[in-house]
Design an enzyme around this catalytic site. Sequence first.
Site, PDB file in Angstrom:
ATOM      1  N   ASP A   1       0.846  -1.203   0.000  1.00  0.00           N
ATOM      2  CA  ASP A   1       0.000   0.000   0.000  1.00  0.00           C
ATOM      3  C   ASP A   1       0.876   1.245   0.000  1.00  0.00           C
ATOM      4  O   ASP A   1       1.240   1.730   1.040  1.00  0.00           O
ATOM      5  CB  ASP A   1      -0.912  -0.038   1.227  1.00  0.00           C
TER       6      ASP A   1
ATOM      7  N   GLU B   1      -2.543  10.466  -0.309  1.00  0.00           N
ATOM      8  CA  GLU B   1      -3.794   9.685  -0.320  1.00  0.00           C
ATOM      9  C   GLU B   1      -4.180   9.310   1.086  1.00  0.00           C
ATOM     10  O   GLU B   1      -5.348   9.324   1.463  1.00  0.00           O
ATOM     11  CB  GLU B   1      -3.606   8.425  -1.175  1.00  0.00           C
TER      12      GLU B   1
ATOM     13  N   ASP C   1      -4.594   0.379  -6.238  1.00  0.00           N
ATOM     14  CA  ASP C   1      -4.185   0.588  -4.852  1.00  0.00           C
ATOM     15  C   ASP C   1      -4.232  -0.767  -4.147  1.00  0.00           C
ATOM     16  O   ASP C   1      -5.316  -1.332  -3.989  1.00  0.00           O
ATOM     17  CB  ASP C   1      -5.164   1.590  -4.208  1.00  0.00           C
TER      18      ASP C   1
HETATM   19  N1  DTR Z   1      -7.337   3.270   0.097  1.00  0.00           N
HETATM   20  C1  DTR Z   1      -6.572   2.233   0.737  1.00  0.00           C
HETATM   21  C2  DTR Z   1      -7.218   1.111   1.376  1.00  0.00           C
HETATM   22  C3  DTR Z   1      -8.434   0.530   0.787  1.00  0.00           C
HETATM   23  C4  DTR Z   1      -9.492   0.163   1.475  1.00  0.00           C
HETATM   24  N2  DTR Z   1     -10.446  -0.332   0.658  1.00  0.00           N
HETATM   25  C5  DTR Z   1     -10.028  -0.308  -0.580  1.00  0.00           C
HETATM   26  C6  DTR Z   1     -10.630  -0.682  -1.756  1.00  0.00           C
HETATM   27  C7  DTR Z   1      -9.959  -0.519  -2.930  1.00  0.00           C
HETATM   28  C8  DTR Z   1      -8.668   0.008  -2.929  1.00  0.00           C
HETATM   29  C9  DTR Z   1      -8.063   0.389  -1.763  1.00  0.00           C
HETATM   30  C10 DTR Z   1      -8.742   0.246  -0.577  1.00  0.00           C
HETATM   31  C11 DTR Z   1      -5.446   2.839   1.542  1.00  0.00           C
HETATM   32  O1  DTR Z   1      -4.642   3.468   0.897  1.00  0.00           O
HETATM   33  O2  DTR Z   1      -5.332   2.694   2.757  1.00  0.00           O
HETATM   34 ZN    ZN Z   2      -3.365   3.009   2.980  1.00  0.00          ZN
HETATM   35 ZN    ZN Z   3      -3.602   2.678  -0.497  1.00  0.00          ZN
END
Ligand code: DTR
Ligand code: ZN
Ligand code: ZN
Length: 499
Positions: A277, A311, A340
């Site tokens: 991530d 982000e 992501d």
């Molecule tokens: N946005 C992400 C974590 C995340 C949670 N649900 C989803 C669904 C699809 C993609 C990413 C995510 C983060 O950066 O923590």
């Molecule tokens: Zn994250």
């Molecule tokens: Zn993420």
Amino acid sequence: MRRIAIGTLIGLAAVSVVSAAPADAAGHPRLDKLVKLQDIRRHQHDLQVIATYNGGTRAAGEPGFEVSTQYVVKQLKKAGYQPTVQDFPFAYYKEKTPAVFERSGGPSYTYGTDFATLDYSGSGDVTATARAIDPDGAGVGSGCEPADFAGLAEGEIALVKRGGCTFSDKASNAQTAGAAAIAIYNDGIAPDRMGPVSGTAGQAWKIPIIGPSHQLGSDLVKAATSGTLTLHVKTSTINEQRIAHNVIADTERGRDDNVVVMGAHLDSVTKGPGINDNGSGTATALTVAEQISRLGDQVKNKVRFAFWGAEEEGLLGSTYYVTHLSAAQRSTIALNLNFDMLGSPNGRRGVYDGDDSEGAGTNPPAGSGAIEKVFLEYFGTRRLQTSPSTFDGRSDYGPFIDNGIPAGGLDSGAEKLKTAEEAKIYGGVAGKPYDGCYHQACDTYANNNDTILDQLADGAAHAVQVFAKSTLPVNGDHATARTPLLPQAKHTPANLVTG
Ligand code: DTR
Ligand code: ZN
Ligand code: ZN
């Protein structure tokens, strides 16, 4: 004769060059074949080294993010792009040392187990009487209304229960009422609401904001209502404005009035290096950027590679980008593909549910379902099962769909638990998180699932190739100019626990 022979030779040479690059039956290069796991892993390894030598994080506002930005810029230049860096300000927050929380005369509570510090907490060292604020949550919720603080004297510590409104609302009411600190304890209404409260108070506050567990909070309320309870709260935090960046690079080829945006966030959380991530999405987008020129004139629509900053602080880079486009510029964006978390160790093949066939009530912009279908067809052809991923705007496609731009993407799962059904399909362990290192220090180069990353990266490459060729099913654009889409209802950008 001679001429024909040379022509044949040249023809053969050309064919052999093309077939050296993996191609479809018609001899066209295939981006899913050109994008190799090894190249993605190499970029992830580079990001790991950057994190390791810069305090273990690539979070916005930290040196590891600056170097990550430079890395992406340099890699893009090496691949022939002219990237631009878009700067934007954001509210930087950091806890310098773990907070202290204790009862006068003891005991001392354990940071991380009994309580946590909320993001955007102020700094302070307060010893004062604790006051239970509307512990029954009469009306909207404990501490959600200014009147809840009527019994609080200036300089006291407010004990407020979670729920009914955002942490930000509670902090605002407490600070306005003259509280010297606020403790927002967990409400115990679900298994995941028992432990210490960690989340974000949304914006910088002057007073310390800590989050006791349900048990501790309940004990403290009892003590505060049956006698005089004196508490000591000490926090040491930084709240200041810093600059983060988006890195943007366009293919030279393709129409600039029907642009396909391939995005991934570049930043990590402060707790770790963020190699799944979102080193996984970053590395995949970089690799696609490196290989796409091999498609030659198959690229009819420009592809814009976007590496978003901040982000993790609430989709800040992508929001800044989308909201700083003029209406005319916005209308040149055909769609957004977001990547992501593609390599979750206990992961699954998640495809954003762009037609909301799961009935989550997400109301996606028209065209998002067609993007989903392109992914589903790809994995279907490869006989690979997929799972719908709720289109809830919890990543950088959120600001795009909020502005009526169709979007889609893939993810292998974050903190949620793998189901028994998914374990049958994908292997791994049911009842365990898709990524057990989500937002933690252990989200390193080793925190990966090669098979899933490889397959999702193939899917990403395929979709980029399809839409670089035509976006007809998504926005009706078949070589003629399109009209801008109408804005959609606002989606909660919530990637954050806010209340
Ligand atoms: N946005 C992400 C974590 C995340 C949670 N649900 C989803 C669904 C699809 C993609 C990413 C995510 C983060 O950066 O923590
Ligand atoms: Zn994250
Ligand atoms: Zn993420």
